[in-house]
Design a protein around this motif. Structure first.
Motif, PDB file in Angstrom:
ATOM      1  N   ASP A 148       0.841  -0.834  -0.747  1.00  0.00           N
ATOM      2  CA  ASP A 148      -0.287  -0.413   0.250  1.00  0.00           C
ATOM      3  C   ASP A 148       0.235   1.395  -0.595  1.00  0.00           C
ATOM      4  OD1 ASP A 148      -2.117  -1.926   0.257  1.00  0.00           O
ATOM      5  OD2 ASP A 148      -2.766  -1.677   2.498  1.00  0.00           O
ATOM      6  N   GLU A 149       1.994   1.007   0.540  1.00  0.00           N
ATOM      7  CA  GLU A 149       3.003   2.334   0.149  1.00  0.00           C
ATOM      8  C   GLU A 149       4.735   1.914   0.072  1.00  0.00           C
ATOM      9  OE1 GLU A 149       3.117   6.923   3.592  1.00  0.00           O
ATOM     10  OE2 GLU A 149       2.317   4.508   4.330  1.00  0.00           O
ATOM     11  N   ILE A 150       5.449   2.135  -0.492  1.00  0.00           N
ATOM     12  CA  ILE A 150       6.588   2.398  -0.089  1.00  0.00           C
ATOM     13  C   ILE A 150       7.819   3.027   0.237  1.00  0.00           C
ATOM     14  CG2 ILE A 150       8.772   1.499  -1.775  1.00  0.00           C
ATOM     15  CD1 ILE A 150       4.726   0.377  -3.117  1.00  0.00           C
ATOM     16  N   ILE A 151       8.484   3.389   1.441  1.00  0.00           N
ATOM     17  CA  ILE A 151       8.824   4.561   1.185  1.00  0.00           C
ATOM     18  C   ILE A 151      10.526   4.220   1.243  1.00  0.00           C
ATOM     19  CG2 ILE A 151      10.093   5.794   3.431  1.00  0.00           C
ATOM     20  CD1 ILE A 151       6.755   4.649   4.595  1.00  0.00           C
ATOM     21  N   LEU A 152      11.328   5.061   0.217  1.00  0.00           N
ATOM     22  CA  LEU A 152      12.868   4.590  -0.110  1.00  0.00           C
ATOM     23  C   LEU A 152      13.538   5.405   0.860  1.00  0.00           C
ATOM     24  CD1 LEU A 152      15.248   4.266  -1.715  1.00  0.00           C
ATOM     25  CD2 LEU A 152      13.919   5.611  -3.487  1.00  0.00           C
ATOM     26  N   ALA A 153      14.091   5.628   1.399  1.00  0.00           N
ATOM     27  CA  ALA A 153      15.123   6.415   2.368  1.00  0.00           C
ATOM     28  C   ALA A 153      16.919   5.662   2.510  1.00  0.00           C
ATOM     29  CB  ALA A 153      14.658   5.914   4.409  1.00  0.00           C
ATOM     30  N   HIS A 154      17.462   7.193   1.877  1.00  0.00           N
ATOM     31  CA  HIS A 154      18.447   7.322   0.867  1.00  0.00           C
ATOM     32  C   HIS A 154      19.563   8.549   2.155  1.00  0.00           C
ATOM     33  CE1 HIS A 154      21.058   8.177  -2.762  1.00  0.00           C
ATOM     34  NE2 HIS A 154      21.956   7.475  -1.738  1.00  0.00           N
ATOM     35  N   THR A 155      20.152   7.691   2.310  1.00  0.00           N
ATOM     36  CA  THR A 155      21.103   8.774   3.438  1.00  0.00           C
ATOM     37  C   THR A 155      22.695   8.781   2.708  1.00  0.00           C
ATOM     38  OG1 THR A 155      20.037   8.357   5.799  1.00  0.00           O
ATOM     39  CG2 THR A 155      22.342   9.011   5.050  1.00  0.00           C
ATOM     40  N   CYS A 156      23.376  10.087   2.593  1.00  0.00           N
ATOM     41  CA  CYS A 156      24.656  10.030   1.597  1.00  0.00           C
ATOM     42  C   CYS A 156      24.842  11.188   2.653  1.00  0.00           C
ATOM     43  CB  CYS A 156      24.558  10.543   0.278  1.00  0.00           C
ATOM     44  SG  CYS A 156      24.251  10.071  -0.642  1.00  0.00           S
ATOM     45  N   ARG A 157      26.489  11.664   2.665  1.00  0.00           N
ATOM     46  CA  ARG A 157      26.789  12.896   2.840  1.00  0.00           C
ATOM     47  C   ARG A 157      26.938  13.803   2.572  1.00  0.00           C
ATOM     48  NH1 ARG A 157      32.861  11.226   1.826  1.00  0.00           N
ATOM     49  NH2 ARG A 157      31.463  11.076  -0.687  1.00  0.00           N
ATOM     50  N   THR A 158      26.436  14.429   1.204  1.00  0.00           N
ATOM     51  CA  THR A 158      26.229  15.534   0.915  1.00  0.00           C
ATOM     52  C   THR A 158      25.258  15.865  -0.193  1.00  0.00           C
ATOM     53  OG1 THR A 158      27.500  14.694  -1.426  1.00  0.00           O
ATOM     54  CG2 THR A 158      29.165  15.828   0.874  1.00  0.00           C
ATOM     55  N   ASN A 159      23.914  17.035  -0.336  1.00  0.00           N
ATOM     56  CA  ASN A 159      23.622  16.841  -1.400  1.00  0.00           C
ATOM     57  C   ASN A 159      23.517  16.503  -2.348  1.00  0.00           C
ATOM     58  OD1 ASN A 159      21.160  18.414   0.403  1.00  0.00           O
ATOM     59  ND2 ASN A 159      23.142  19.321   0.824  1.00  0.00           N
ATOM     60  N   ALA A 160      24.880  17.238  -3.099  1.00  0.00           N
ATOM     61  CA  ALA A 160      25.166  16.341  -4.347  1.00  0.00           C
ATOM     62  C   ALA A 160      25.460  14.607  -4.317  1.00  0.00           C
ATOM     63  CB  ALA A 160      26.963  17.130  -4.540  1.00  0.00           C
ATOM     64  N   GLU A 161      25.615  14.286  -2.940  1.00  0.00           N
ATOM     65  CA  GLU A 161      25.655  12.643  -3.194  1.00  0.00           C
ATOM     66  C   GLU A 161      23.959  12.147  -3.329  1.00  0.00           C
ATOM     67  OE1 GLU A 161      27.791  11.559  -0.032  1.00  0.00           O
ATOM     68  OE2 GLU A 161      29.855  12.412  -1.449  1.00  0.00           O
ATOM     69  N   LEU A 162      23.261  13.107  -3.281  1.00  0.00           N
ATOM     70  CA  LEU A 162      21.431  12.248  -3.055  1.00  0.00           C
ATOM     71  C   LEU A 162      21.215  12.399  -4.593  1.00  0.00           C
ATOM     72  CD1 LEU A 162      20.464  14.278   0.171  1.00  0.00           C
ATOM     73  CD2 LEU A 162      20.688  11.159  -0.352  1.00  0.00           C
ATOM     74  N   SER A 163      22.039  13.257  -5.825  1.00  0.00           N
ATOM     75  CA  SER A 163      21.680  14.184  -7.633  1.00  0.00           C
ATOM     76  C   SER A 163      20.343  12.197  -7.462  1.00  0.00           C
ATOM     77  CB  SER A 163      22.475  14.552  -8.171  1.00  0.00           C
ATOM     78  OG  SER A 163      22.887  15.431  -7.081  1.00  0.00           O
ATOM     79  N   TYR A 164      21.276  11.315  -7.388  1.00  0.00           N
ATOM     80  CA  TYR A 164      20.692  10.128  -8.618  1.00  0.00           C
ATOM     81  C   TYR A 164      19.357  10.152  -8.042  1.00  0.00           C
ATOM     82  CZ  TYR A 164      20.889   5.417 -10.164  1.00  0.00           C
ATOM     83  OH  TYR A 164      20.487   3.950 -10.641  1.00  0.00           O
TER      84      TYR A 164
END
Length: 271
Positions: A148-164
């Motif tokens: 019913d719900e999918i939560i994708l949690a992504h942790t990186c060091r910097t904002n740029a590393e979250l771009s993908y």
């Protein structure tokens, strides 16, 4: 022998060579690339394959890489870190369109829907390039049929590393196959540990202190939830501990459970 290495000079004479169709460098430490798909390759969302390049001695250097493309894609996408002195990534990061990469068409892995019992919510917890298998999972129609719900949690060091991850969300929401379901069911929670951002801190700390659930306006993790974990060894162990404390049992391909952890780690790459 020269330190310069051109993959196209050697790989094309080896078996399992696939042609690079695109390369994108996200930061000075992260890049993704796409290659042609072996005709014989069939995989489940979340699985990985062995890919590589020939070493100086002619023998292939292979590492496990999660397939980041959906099961229906005609090409394969991979997401990688760059390690200057890494046996594989020191070379792999220099590939160009038209070069070839070894792709062994024998997928495997624990981050698959079959390894989980039925549930209501699916949490996908990743750090860094650990988001790669989830890039495939969130573009699989079966994922939305099962939860019913999918939560994708992504942790990186910097904002740029979250771009993908942010680009992945855009592509998923625009996908004609799953976009409508994703708009209703998929949520993205990105955090940084070394730069200011909307959500700051390690995902495990935010799960423990409750900020993660408060920010999303959802109930804490419970036995009706399912969790997939792919990140650093420390993250994997911490989220596993959190999952067990919430009453969840670890699953596998042979014995489905309530959470699964990707254990295919190597010296320089994280799948």
């Amino acid at each position: 022998m020269s330190d310069f290495f051109s993959p196209s000079q050697t790989v094309e004479t080896l078996p399992y060579g696939e042609t690079v169709t695109s390369v994108r460098h996200w930061t000075d430490q992260l890049f993704s690339f796409r290659v042609t798909r072996p005709r014989s390759l069939r995989f489940r969302s979340g699985e990985f394959v062995m890919i590589g390049l020939p070493g100086d001695n002619g023998k292939p250097i292979l590492r496990a890489y999660s397939i980041a493309s959906p099961i229906w894609d005609e090409e394969l996408e991979f997401y990688s870190i760059k390690v200057p002195d890494g046996p594989l990534t020191s070379r792999l990061q220099n590939i160009q369109i038209g070069d070839q990469v070894i792709v062994r068409p024998k997928p495997t892995g624990t981050l698959v829907l079959d390894a989980l019992l039925p549930g209501k919510r699916l949490f996908l917890i990743a750090t860094g390039t650990g988001i790669a298998p989830f890039a495939s999972i969130i573009r699989d129609p079966d994922t939305y049929a099962a939860y019913d719900e999918i939560i994708l949690a992504h942790t990186c060091r910097t904002n740029a590393e979250l771009s993908y991850g942010f680009e992945l969300m855009k592509r998923t929401l625009a996908d004609p196959l799953v976009g409508e379901d994703a708009a209703r069911k998929l949520r993205h929670y990105a955090t940084t540990t070394r730069e200011a951002s909307v959500h700051e801190g390690r995902i495990t700390d935010l799960m423990r202190n409750g900020s993660f659930y408060t920010d999303l306006g959802i109930a804490p993790l419970n036995s009706n939830d399912r969790v997939m974990i792919c990140g650093s060894m420390a993250l994997n162990q911490d989220v596993k501990t959190i999952s067990v404390a919430a009453g969840l049992a670890e699953g596998s391909n042979s014995r489905p459970g309530q959470f699964v952890v990707e254990k295919a780690f190597v010296g320089e790459e994280l799948v």
